[in-house]
Write a protein that holds these residues in place. Structure first.
Motif, PDB file in Angstrom:
ATOM      1  N   ARG A  47      15.208  -5.082   2.688  1.00 51.71           N
ATOM      2  CA  ARG A  47      13.906  -4.749   2.144  1.00 51.71           C
ATOM      3  C   ARG A  47      13.030  -4.049   3.158  1.00 51.71           C
ATOM      4  NH1 ARG A  47      10.397  -9.068  -1.282  1.00 51.71           N
ATOM      5  NH2 ARG A  47       9.860  -7.425  -2.738  1.00 51.71           N
ATOM      6  N   GLY A  48      12.310  -3.025   2.691  1.00 56.46           N
ATOM      7  CA  GLY A  48      11.239  -2.444   3.478  1.00 56.46           C
ATOM      8  C   GLY A  48       9.957  -2.669   2.686  1.00 56.46           C
ATOM      9  N   GLN A  49       8.869  -2.120   3.180  1.00 55.05           N
ATOM     10  CA  GLN A  49       7.594  -2.310   2.472  1.00 55.05           C
ATOM     11  C   GLN A  49       7.324  -1.145   1.528  1.00 55.05           C
ATOM     12  OE1 GLN A  49       4.335  -3.530   4.915  1.00 55.05           O
ATOM     13  NE2 GLN A  49       2.797  -2.637   3.553  1.00 55.05           N
ATOM     14  N   LEU A  50       6.865  -1.466   0.328  1.00 57.16           N
ATOM     15  CA  LEU A  50       6.382  -0.427  -0.591  1.00 57.16           C
ATOM     16  C   LEU A  50       5.004  -0.031  -0.066  1.00 57.16           C
ATOM     17  CD1 LEU A  50       7.049   1.055  -3.266  1.00 57.16           C
ATOM     18  CD2 LEU A  50       5.722  -0.698  -4.439  1.00 57.16           C
ATOM     19  N   ALA A  51       4.899   1.187   0.449  1.00 57.50           N
ATOM     20  CA  ALA A  51       3.668   1.606   1.135  1.00 57.50           C
ATOM     21  C   ALA A  51       2.482   1.578   0.158  1.00 57.50           C
ATOM     22  CB  ALA A  51       3.851   3.002   1.715  1.00 57.50           C
ATOM     23  N   GLU A  52       1.324   1.254   0.694  1.00 59.59           N
ATOM     24  CA  GLU A  52       0.116   1.066  -0.131  1.00 59.59           C
ATOM     25  C   GLU A  52      -0.209   2.278  -1.015  1.00 59.59           C
ATOM     26  OE1 GLU A  52      -1.949  -1.519  -1.747  1.00 59.59           O
ATOM     27  OE2 GLU A  52      -0.692  -2.186  -0.087  1.00 59.59           O
ATOM     28  N   PRO A  53      -0.161   3.526  -0.481  1.00 61.85           N
ATOM     29  CA  PRO A  53      -0.463   4.677  -1.356  1.00 61.85           C
ATOM     30  C   PRO A  53       0.527   4.798  -2.512  1.00 61.85           C
ATOM     31  CG  PRO A  53      -0.276   5.368   0.952  1.00 61.85           C
ATOM     32  CD  PRO A  53       0.086   3.930   0.904  1.00 61.85           C
ATOM     33  N   VAL A  54       1.800   4.474  -2.243  1.00 58.41           N
ATOM     34  CA  VAL A  54       2.824   4.560  -3.290  1.00 58.41           C
ATOM     35  C   VAL A  54       2.533   3.486  -4.342  1.00 58.41           C
ATOM     36  CG1 VAL A  54       5.302   4.480  -3.772  1.00 58.41           C
ATOM     37  CG2 VAL A  54       4.502   5.305  -1.551  1.00 58.41           C
ATOM     38  N   LYS A  55       2.186   2.300  -3.872  1.00 56.78           N
ATOM     39  CA  LYS A  55       1.883   1.191  -4.782  1.00 56.78           C
ATOM     40  C   LYS A  55       0.697   1.551  -5.679  1.00 56.78           C
ATOM     41  CE  LYS A  55       1.426  -3.808  -4.493  1.00 56.78           C
ATOM     42  NZ  LYS A  55       1.705  -4.953  -3.635  1.00 56.78           N
ATOM     43  N   LYS A  56      -0.338   2.136  -5.076  1.00 59.24           N
ATOM     44  CA  LYS A  56      -1.535   2.530  -5.849  1.00 59.24           C
ATOM     45  C   LYS A  56      -1.172   3.530  -6.939  1.00 59.24           C
ATOM     46  CE  LYS A  56      -5.480   1.672  -2.916  1.00 59.24           C
ATOM     47  NZ  LYS A  56      -5.932   2.141  -1.616  1.00 59.24           N
ATOM     48  N   GLN A  57      -0.312   4.501  -6.559  1.00 59.47           N
ATOM     49  CA  GLN A  57       0.127   5.518  -7.539  1.00 59.47           C
ATOM     50  C   GLN A  57       0.849   4.856  -8.696  1.00 59.47           C
ATOM     51  OE1 GLN A  57       2.702   8.283  -5.615  1.00 59.47           O
ATOM     52  NE2 GLN A  57       1.108   9.827  -5.357  1.00 59.47           N
ATOM     53  N   LEU A  58       1.742   3.912  -8.365  1.00 60.93           N
ATOM     54  CA  LEU A  58       2.527   3.250  -9.414  1.00 60.93           C
ATOM     55  C   LEU A  58       1.623   2.405 -10.304  1.00 60.93           C
ATOM     56  CD1 LEU A  58       5.709   2.124  -7.423  1.00 60.93           C
ATOM     57  CD2 LEU A  58       5.498   4.053  -8.981  1.00 60.93           C
ATOM     58  N   LEU A  59       0.619   1.769  -9.699  1.00 58.98           N
ATOM     59  CA  LEU A  59      -0.302   0.930 -10.480  1.00 58.98           C
ATOM     60  C   LEU A  59      -1.123   1.768 -11.462  1.00 58.98           C
ATOM     61  CD1 LEU A  59      -1.532  -1.555  -7.726  1.00 58.98           C
ATOM     62  CD2 LEU A  59      -0.158  -2.125  -9.730  1.00 58.98           C
ATOM     63  N   ALA A  60      -1.300   3.052 -11.118  1.00 61.31           N
ATOM     64  CA  ALA A  60      -2.089   3.934 -11.993  1.00 61.31           C
ATOM     65  C   ALA A  60      -1.206   4.709 -12.967  1.00 61.31           C
ATOM     66  CB  ALA A  60      -2.867   4.920 -11.115  1.00 61.31           C
ATOM     67  N   SER A  61       0.088   4.420 -12.937  1.00 61.20           N
ATOM     68  CA  SER A  61       1.019   5.187 -13.771  1.00 61.20           C
ATOM     69  C   SER A  61       0.847   4.877 -15.263  1.00 61.20           C
ATOM     70  CB  SER A  61       2.446   4.839 -13.332  1.00 61.20           C
ATOM     71  OG  SER A  61       3.361   5.120 -14.345  1.00 61.20           O
ATOM     72  N   ASP A  62       1.238   5.842 -16.099  1.00 59.60           N
ATOM     73  CA  ASP A  62       1.213   5.631 -17.549  1.00 59.60           C
ATOM     74  C   ASP A  62       2.393   4.773 -18.002  1.00 59.60           C
ATOM     75  OD1 ASP A  62      -0.986   7.176 -17.828  1.00 59.60           O
ATOM     76  OD2 ASP A  62       0.141   9.045 -18.180  1.00 59.60           O
ATOM     77  N   ASP A  63       3.399   4.691 -17.137  1.00 57.26           N
ATOM     78  CA  ASP A  63       4.626   3.982 -17.509  1.00 57.26           C
ATOM     79  C   ASP A  63       4.440   2.467 -17.275  1.00 57.26           C
ATOM     80  OD1 ASP A  63       7.113   2.755 -17.465  1.00 57.26           O
ATOM     81  OD2 ASP A  63       8.122   4.522 -16.672  1.00 57.26           O
ATOM     82  N   PRO A  64       4.461   1.663 -18.339  1.00 59.01           N
ATOM     83  CA  PRO A  64       4.213   0.223 -18.179  1.00 59.01           C
ATOM     84  C   PRO A  64       5.251  -0.461 -17.292  1.00 59.01           C
ATOM     85  CG  PRO A  64       4.856   0.749 -20.458  1.00 59.01           C
ATOM     86  CD  PRO A  64       4.699   2.047 -19.735  1.00 59.01           C
ATOM     87  N   GLN A  65       6.487   0.070 -17.280  1.00 57.26           N
ATOM     88  CA  GLN A  65       7.536  -0.541 -16.448  1.00 57.26           C
ATOM     89  C   GLN A  65       7.245  -0.339 -14.964  1.00 57.26           C
ATOM     90  OE1 GLN A  65      11.190   1.050 -18.063  1.00 57.26           O
ATOM     91  NE2 GLN A  65      12.096  -0.993 -17.935  1.00 57.26           N
ATOM     92  N   LEU A  66       6.797   0.899 -14.637  1.00 59.50           N
ATOM     93  CA  LEU A  66       6.454   1.183 -13.235  1.00 59.50           C
ATOM     94  C   LEU A  66       5.253   0.346 -12.806  1.00 59.50           C
ATOM     95  CD1 LEU A  66       6.882   5.058 -12.834  1.00 59.50           C
ATOM     96  CD2 LEU A  66       8.313   3.231 -11.903  1.00 59.50           C
ATOM     97  N   ARG A  67       4.271   0.212 -13.720  1.00 59.82           N
ATOM     98  CA  ARG A  67       3.082  -0.601 -13.404  1.00 59.82           C
ATOM     99  C   ARG A  67       3.488  -2.052 -13.151  1.00 59.82           C
ATOM    100  NH1 ARG A  67       0.298   1.923 -17.657  1.00 59.82           N
ATOM    101  NH2 ARG A  67       0.407   0.020 -18.889  1.00 59.82           N
ATOM    102  N   ALA A  68       4.348  -2.572 -14.013  1.00 59.23           N
ATOM    103  CA  ALA A  68       4.781  -3.971 -13.891  1.00 59.23           C
ATOM    104  C   ALA A  68       5.527  -4.174 -12.566  1.00 59.23           C
ATOM    105  CB  ALA A  68       5.685  -4.345 -15.066  1.00 59.23           C
ATOM    106  N   TRP A  69       6.344  -3.175 -12.188  1.00 57.08           N
ATOM    107  CA  TRP A  69       7.116  -3.264 -10.942  1.00 57.08           C
ATOM    108  C   TRP A  69       6.160  -3.335  -9.756  1.00 57.08           C
ATOM    109  CZ3 TRP A  69       9.063   0.207  -6.873  1.00 57.08           C
ATOM    110  CH2 TRP A  69      10.216  -0.280  -6.272  1.00 57.08           C
ATOM    111  N   ALA A  70       5.129  -2.469  -9.784  1.00 58.96           N
ATOM    112  CA  ALA A  70       4.165  -2.447  -8.674  1.00 58.96           C
ATOM    113  C   ALA A  70       3.352  -3.743  -8.630  1.00 58.96           C
ATOM    114  CB  ALA A  70       3.246  -1.236  -8.802  1.00 58.96           C
ATOM    115  N   GLU A  71       3.017  -4.275  -9.795  1.00 57.06           N
ATOM    116  CA  GLU A  71       2.229  -5.520  -9.835  1.00 57.06           C
ATOM    117  C   GLU A  71       3.019  -6.684  -9.242  1.00 57.06           C
ATOM    118  OE1 GLU A  71       1.078  -5.730 -13.922  1.00 57.06           O
ATOM    119  OE2 GLU A  71      -0.447  -4.170 -13.603  1.00 57.06           O
ATOM    120  N   ALA A  72       4.329  -6.664  -9.472  1.00 56.66           N
ATOM    121  CA  ALA A  72       5.170  -7.773  -8.999  1.00 56.66           C
ATOM    122  C   ALA A  72       5.553  -7.615  -7.520  1.00 56.66           C
ATOM    123  CB  ALA A  72       6.437  -7.844  -9.845  1.00 56.66           C
TER     124      ALA A  72
END
Ligand SMILES: Cc1cc2nc3c(=O)[nH]c(=O)nc-3n(C[C@H](O)[C@H](O)[C@H](O)COP(=O)(O)O)c2cc1C
Length: 167
Positions: A113-138
């Motif tokens: 495991r590495g770290q999901l970088a904060e800017p990438v996480k923010k992008q995923l949290l703002a995504s239209d795709d609910p699966q990507l959002r759920a992944w970032a939230e978890a």
């Protein structure tokens, strides 16, 4: 002839693993960013590392594996934000990494495991795709790779060195 640790790291996680590996190698071994390494001709063995991007090697790593690493004896290391325990999906993505290196003689592979970088996480949290959002939230990858994972990477590097013989 010597040993190279060639890595691609967009946000620093894979670089930490690369440095842990380098720490186990004989003096004179070289750490090289992948985009600055256009040949492995001067080395008799290389560790090649990169992050998982969209279920496979990132684009720079894909190009390196097919153009530069082909025909060479290498060991692969990969970082990903998914927990190692993720099972089948993660194993498929790692298999895609092995396949991308099919032109090389791959003597071993390490992933952690590495770290999901904060800017990438923010992008995923703002995504239209609910699966990507759920992944970032978890996501709870902050602080990875931790000391235990870096220790495992170092142990793996020692194993690889024993496979290739004295240096
Ligand atoms: C565009 C992009 C796509 C990613 N895709 C995946 C993925 O499919 N699976 C995964 O587990 N992690 C994925 N990640 C997370 C990275 O693999 C992880 O954060 C990695 O440790 C980053 O390494 P680096 O800091 O060396 O760039 C992705 C990251 C980015 C930026």
């Amino acid at each position: 002839m010597g040993i190279a640790v060639v890595y691609q790291s967009q946000t620093g996680s894979t670089k930490k693993v690369a440095e842990a590996i380098l720490g186990e190698l004989p003096e004179g071994s070289v750490l090289a960013p992948m985009d600055l390494c256009d040949t492995l001709e001067g080395y008799d063995f290389a560790f090649v590392g990169f992050p998982l991007h969209a279920f496979g090697p990132d684009e720079i790593a894909k190009g390196f594996l097919s153009n530069v690493a082909a025909g060479h004896c290498i060991a692969l290391f990969v970082t990903h934000a998914s927990p190692e325990s993720d099972g089948a999906p993660l194993q498929e993505w790692l298999q895609a990494c092995r396949e991308a290196a099919a032109g090389s003689d791959v003597i071993g592979m390490f992933d952690c495991r590495g770290q999901l970088a904060e800017p990438v996480k923010k992008q995923l949290l703002a995504s239209d795709d609910p699966q990507l959002r759920a992944w970032a939230e978890a996501d709870d990858s902050e602080g990875q790779p931790d000391a235990e994972r870096l220790q495992k990477a170092a142990e793996w590097a020692r194993q690889m060195m024993s496979l290739i013989g004295p240096h």
